[in-house]
Design an enzyme around this catalytic site. Structure first.
Site, PDB file in Angstrom:
ATOM      1  N   HIS A  19       2.853 -12.675   9.701  1.00 60.02           N
ATOM      2  CA  HIS A  19       2.145 -11.656   8.916  1.00 60.02           C
ATOM      3  C   HIS A  19       1.780 -10.455   9.771  1.00 60.02           C
ATOM      4  O   HIS A  19       1.835  -9.315   9.327  1.00 60.02           O
ATOM      5  CB  HIS A  19       0.856 -12.251   8.330  1.00 60.02           C
ATOM      6  CG  HIS A  19       1.115 -13.112   7.132  1.00 60.02           C
ATOM      7  ND1 HIS A  19       0.276 -14.111   6.736  1.00 60.02           N
ATOM      8  CD2 HIS A  19       2.124 -13.097   6.246  1.00 60.02           C
ATOM      9  CE1 HIS A  19       0.751 -14.678   5.653  1.00 60.02           C
ATOM     10  NE2 HIS A  19       1.888 -14.084   5.339  1.00 60.02           N
ATOM     11  N   GLU A  75      13.949   5.214 -12.672  1.00 60.91           N
ATOM     12  CA  GLU A  75      14.058   4.243 -11.586  1.00 60.91           C
ATOM     13  C   GLU A  75      14.950   3.071 -11.957  1.00 60.91           C
ATOM     14  O   GLU A  75      15.111   2.129 -11.201  1.00 60.91           O
ATOM     15  CB  GLU A  75      12.667   3.762 -11.139  1.00 60.91           C
ATOM     16  CG  GLU A  75      11.776   3.282 -12.250  1.00 60.91           C
ATOM     17  CD  GLU A  75      10.371   2.897 -11.767  1.00 60.91           C
ATOM     18  OE1 GLU A  75      10.152   2.765 -10.558  1.00 60.91           O
ATOM     19  OE2 GLU A  75       9.493   2.715 -12.630  1.00 60.91           O
ATOM     20  N   ASP A  94      12.805   1.793  -6.579  1.00 64.44           N
ATOM     21  CA  ASP A  94      13.422   0.883  -7.547  1.00 64.44           C
ATOM     22  C   ASP A  94      14.845   1.292  -7.892  1.00 64.44           C
ATOM     23  O   ASP A  94      15.709   0.444  -8.059  1.00 64.44           O
ATOM     24  CB  ASP A  94      12.568   0.801  -8.813  1.00 64.44           C
ATOM     25  CG  ASP A  94      11.418  -0.168  -8.633  1.00 64.44           C
ATOM     26  OD1 ASP A  94      11.675  -1.278  -8.128  1.00 64.44           O
ATOM     27  OD2 ASP A  94      10.279   0.179  -8.962  1.00 64.44           O
ATOM     28  N   CYS A 120       9.349  10.547  -6.453  1.00 65.40           N
ATOM     29  CA  CYS A 120       8.111   9.947  -5.936  1.00 65.40           C
ATOM     30  C   CYS A 120       8.399   8.676  -5.143  1.00 65.40           C
ATOM     31  O   CYS A 120       7.488   7.991  -4.719  1.00 65.40           O
ATOM     32  CB  CYS A 120       7.119   9.687  -7.056  1.00 65.40           C
ATOM     33  SG  CYS A 120       7.740   8.570  -8.310  1.00 65.40           S
TER      34      CYS A 120
HETATM   35  C1  PEP Z   1       9.670   3.798  -7.021  1.00 64.60           C
HETATM   36  O1  PEP Z   1      10.137   2.793  -7.564  1.00 64.60           O
HETATM   37  O2  PEP Z   1      10.338   4.578  -6.304  1.00 64.60           O
HETATM   38  C2  PEP Z   1       8.239   4.114  -7.178  1.00 64.60           C
HETATM   39  C3  PEP Z   1       7.725   5.232  -6.684  1.00 64.60           C
HETATM   40  O3  PEP Z   1       7.473   3.199  -7.816  1.00 64.60           O
HETATM   41  P1  PEP Z   1       6.887   1.900  -7.090  1.00 64.60           P
HETATM   42  O4  PEP Z   1       7.231   1.983  -5.630  1.00 64.60           O
HETATM   43  O5  PEP Z   1       5.423   1.907  -7.342  1.00 64.60           O
HETATM   44  O6  PEP Z   1       7.616   0.801  -7.799  1.00 64.60           O
HETATM   45 MG    MG Z   2       9.018   1.762  -9.087  1.00 65.21          MG
END
Ligand code: PEP
Ligand code: MG
Length: 699
Positions: A324, A560, A584, A631
């Site tokens: 961890h 995504e 994702d 994002c």
């Molecule tokens: C993503 O999937 O790129 C994203 C910003 O959402 P999360 O990482 O919260 O799944």
């Molecule tokens: Mg995501």
């Protein structure tokens, strides 16, 4: 009474994660549930008890259930065991180590310099996985790389105060508290650590502290401690003895993964003990100047609470690259080595070292030229970061005059304040899960409203994109997702889950709509796959707006899932903006679990297949006059920024510390150079080729 015998299939036995799934499930039933493995018997509602079973792959386990809901309990336990008890992302077994060519201390240092320079330039295709240790060289101590990067500085021995029960009066503590108070306080601290990890988007690491909370609440531990107290022992002694005894049993188990959980138990035990004795949280006062920490071992709590400005990296005698602590180090960006020769502990405080997390070496008293070069690389990077922070308030305007919004990914009111400090152009992704994780019931509409309102007010007039609840996948919520799924990433997550639970969804949307007039809030739905999901969610928003007499808000979706990217031109007219979630999108396009360490080096959003989906999404958005943002983590990857801008991305939403450096990078780029570069990247055959192309063209 119901009984069932089965053979454990989990590759690493009943280690922490499956044990946790089992215990959580068992706790949902009123019946008494026990597990028998050979001569050992365990209470299935006690994590400690389950771990001490020492059950490995192939172990024969008998489950006995007695009580009013025994029928359902045995059926659900059987199903859960057969589906692997959530064991879907175990670390891959370490493969045989490739022999490393002998290197001298100088070469090792030089290699580190090159690698560090590349990292400083944002390269991410260095192997993320630790490499085998370099052979011992005079002045070089050998270990195993646990987290990449180099750290140059004086060493500091991290030695938490050991509690000597026979000499309690000699301890420096004053504010002593009862066991009950200490347990409550420890739980609050762990919940906060968990929250910090969640906010940093370190879901897997956050789970460590969730497991610690469960240990605190373990019925078996509590029972043993109470029995000792009833027999006349002091609560301090009873607690310490019970923890030591259970940890010792777990530590003797043959399976190293399982035995490592003894460390977790000791960690939790120490935390409570320190609180009872009024010792400081860490038990160690850290120096105020940056150091390379060395220790025999570190607990996850110690590691998580390191101030990364002061701790440059760490080396441990104990531990392995999958512990961890190693996982935490990687997540925190701290170079780390583990399994280092015992001789490290004999080094004097302040000894200068180069700690190389890539090849697992610790160069002691490095030759001046090696030290100078490593220090220079490290200095340049830190200076660049400092400079970028100083200039953060300047807009991210490219050399040829295009403005790019650089916004922040946030998870709390504190994050919003920090994003403002870093001069973010808004919040491009508010992960609302933070409000829902680490608790036993969902937050009320009122509680959500006050948080969204505070964030809106903090950021006003800058925009805040509030993403509706995105749980499921690697972010399960015990009180919402009751049934284990075979493939949680392909299961009921994001918008799917919300649409299936209208009461939960309505409460969140009402809270957002009520908070909207206090700032500039927008709403975004995660995991959209189908146009019907947008229609349903929009209809609900319209209904609620009517109910609340709330103003209109912009509505967008995350792109995504490959289906959404491929249908971007169909979805664009339905929304106000797209935000591309490359974490994702990469996982689903490449069919690679984003949390699987064995695939970490290949899980790269610069893969041309992902880039083509991004390009298509941006093009569709612009065709309908809509914005396209990113994002996912790719938005702060310095090799990716030029490509993303070349493809026409309007906004980069990045982790808060990355806001100033991404803005600084944008200011040095020319869009007209980036467009042909991006077009060329789309024709590459691999992520590696794309990275090489960027390096060749932009240096
Ligand atoms: C993503 O999937 O790129 C994203 C910003 O959402 P999360 O990482 O919260 O799944
Ligand atoms: Mg995501």
């Amino acid at each position: 009474m119901k009984q069932l015998e089965l053979v454990l299939q989990n590759p690493t036995g009943l280690h922490a994660r499956p044990a946790k799934v089992l215990v959580n499930l068992a706790k949902q039933f009123k019946s008494g549930i026990s597990l028998q493995h050979g001569a050992k018997r365990a209470n299935a509602k006690s994590m400690v008890s389950v771990l001490t079973l020492g059950a490995n792959k192939g172990s024969r386990i008998t489950i006995t259930v007695t009580g009013e809901d025994e029928e359902t309990a045995i059926a659900e336990l059987e199903a859960a065991f057969r589906s692997g008890l959530g064991d879907t992302d175990l670390p891959a077994e370490p493969g045989p180590a490739a022999p490393a060519p002998p290197v001298s201390a100088k070469e090792a240092g030089f290699r580190a310099e090159l690698e560090a320079a590349f990292r400083a330039g944002g390269g991410t295709d260095l192997p993320a996985e630790p490499r085998p240790a370099a052979p011992a060289t005079p002045g070089v101590l050998k270990g195993v790389g646990a987290a990449p990067g180099i750290a140059v500085g004086p060493i500091f021995h991290f030695q938490p105060v050991e509690v000597d029960l026979d000499h309690l009066e000699a301890l420096p503590g004053d504010g002593r508290m009862s066991l009950e108070e200490a347990l409550v306080r420890a739980k609050a601290q762990l919940t906060e650590l968990h929250q910090q990890m969640v906010n940093k988007k370190l879901g897997a690491e956050a789970a460590i502290f969730e497991a610690h909370v469960e240990l605190l609440e373990d019925p078996e531990l509590a029972q043993d401690v109470q029995a000792r107290i009833a027999a006349g022992q002091s609560s301090v002694k009873a607690w310490k003895t019970v923890i030591d005894e259970h940890a010792a049993v777990i530590a003797t188990l043959k399976d190293p993964l399982l035995a490592a959980r003894a460390d977790d138990l000791r960690d939790v035990g120490r935390r409570v003990l320190r609180l009872m004795l009024g010792l400081s949280d860490k038990g160690v006062s850290m120096p105020s100047t940056p150091v390379v920490v060395i220790a025999r071992e570190l607990s996850p709590s110690d590691t998580a609470s390191f101030d990364t400005e002061r701790v440059l990296g760490f080396g441990l005698v104990e531990g392995g690259p999958t512990s961890h602590v190693a996982i935490l180090a990687r997540a925190l960006g701290l170079p780390a080595i583990v399994g280092v020769e015992e001789a490290m502990l004999a080094l004097a405080d302040q000894t200068p070292v180069i700690l190389n997390g890539n090849d697992g070496t610790l160069t002691v008293n490095p030759e001046p030229d090696v030290l100078a070069r490593a220090s220079e690389v490290q200095r340049r990077f830190l200076e660049y970061r400092r400079f970028a922070v100083l200039q953060a308030a300047l807009p991210a305007l490219t050399l040829d005059g295009r403005h790019v919004d650089v916004t922040a990914n946030a998870g709390s009111v504190a994050d919003a304040a920090e994003a403002m400090k870093m001069s973010a152009d808004g919040i491009g992704l508010l992960r609302t899960e933070f409000l829902f994780l680490g608790r036993t019931t969902a937050p009320s509409e009122e509680e959500q409203f006050s948080v969204y309102r505070a964030i809106a007010e903090t950021m006003k007039p800058l925009p805040v994109i509030v993403r509706t609840l995105d749980i499921g996948g690697d972010k399960p919520l015990p009180y919402i997702l009751l049934k284990p799924e075979m493939n949680p990433f392909l299961g009921e997550r994001g918008i799917r889950l919300c649409l299936n639970r209208p009461a939960l969804f309505r409460e969140q949307l009402r809270a957002i709509l009520r908070a909207a007039p206090f700032g500039n809030l927008r709403i975004m739905f995660p995991m959209v796959t189908d146009i019907a999901e947008i229609h349903q969610a929009r209809a609900l928003i319209d209904e609620l707006r009517h109910e609340l007499d709330a103003p209109a808000v912009q509505i967008g979706i995350m792109v995504e899932v490959p289906a959404a990217a491929l249908l971007a031109d169909v979805l664009a007219p339905e929304v106000d903006f797209f935000s591309i979630g490359t974490n994702d999108l990469t996982q689903y396009t490449l069919a690679m679990d984003r949390g699987n360490p064995a695939l970490a080096a290949k899980h790269d959003g610069l893969h041309p297949a992902v880039l083509r989906l991004i390009a298509q999404t941006i093009e569709a958005a612009h065709k309908y006059g809509k914005r396209a943002d990113i994002c996912g983590e790719l938005g702060s990857d310095t090799a990716a920024v030029p490509i993303l801008l070349g493809l026409g991305m309007d906004e980069l939403s990045v982790s808060i510390p990355a806001v100033p450096t991404v803005k600084a990078q944008v200011r040095g780029l020319n869009i007209s150079d980036l467009q042909p570069l991006a077009r060329q990247a789309l024709t590459c055959s691999s992520a590696r080729e794309v990275r090489e192309l960027v390096k060749k063209q932009l240096g």
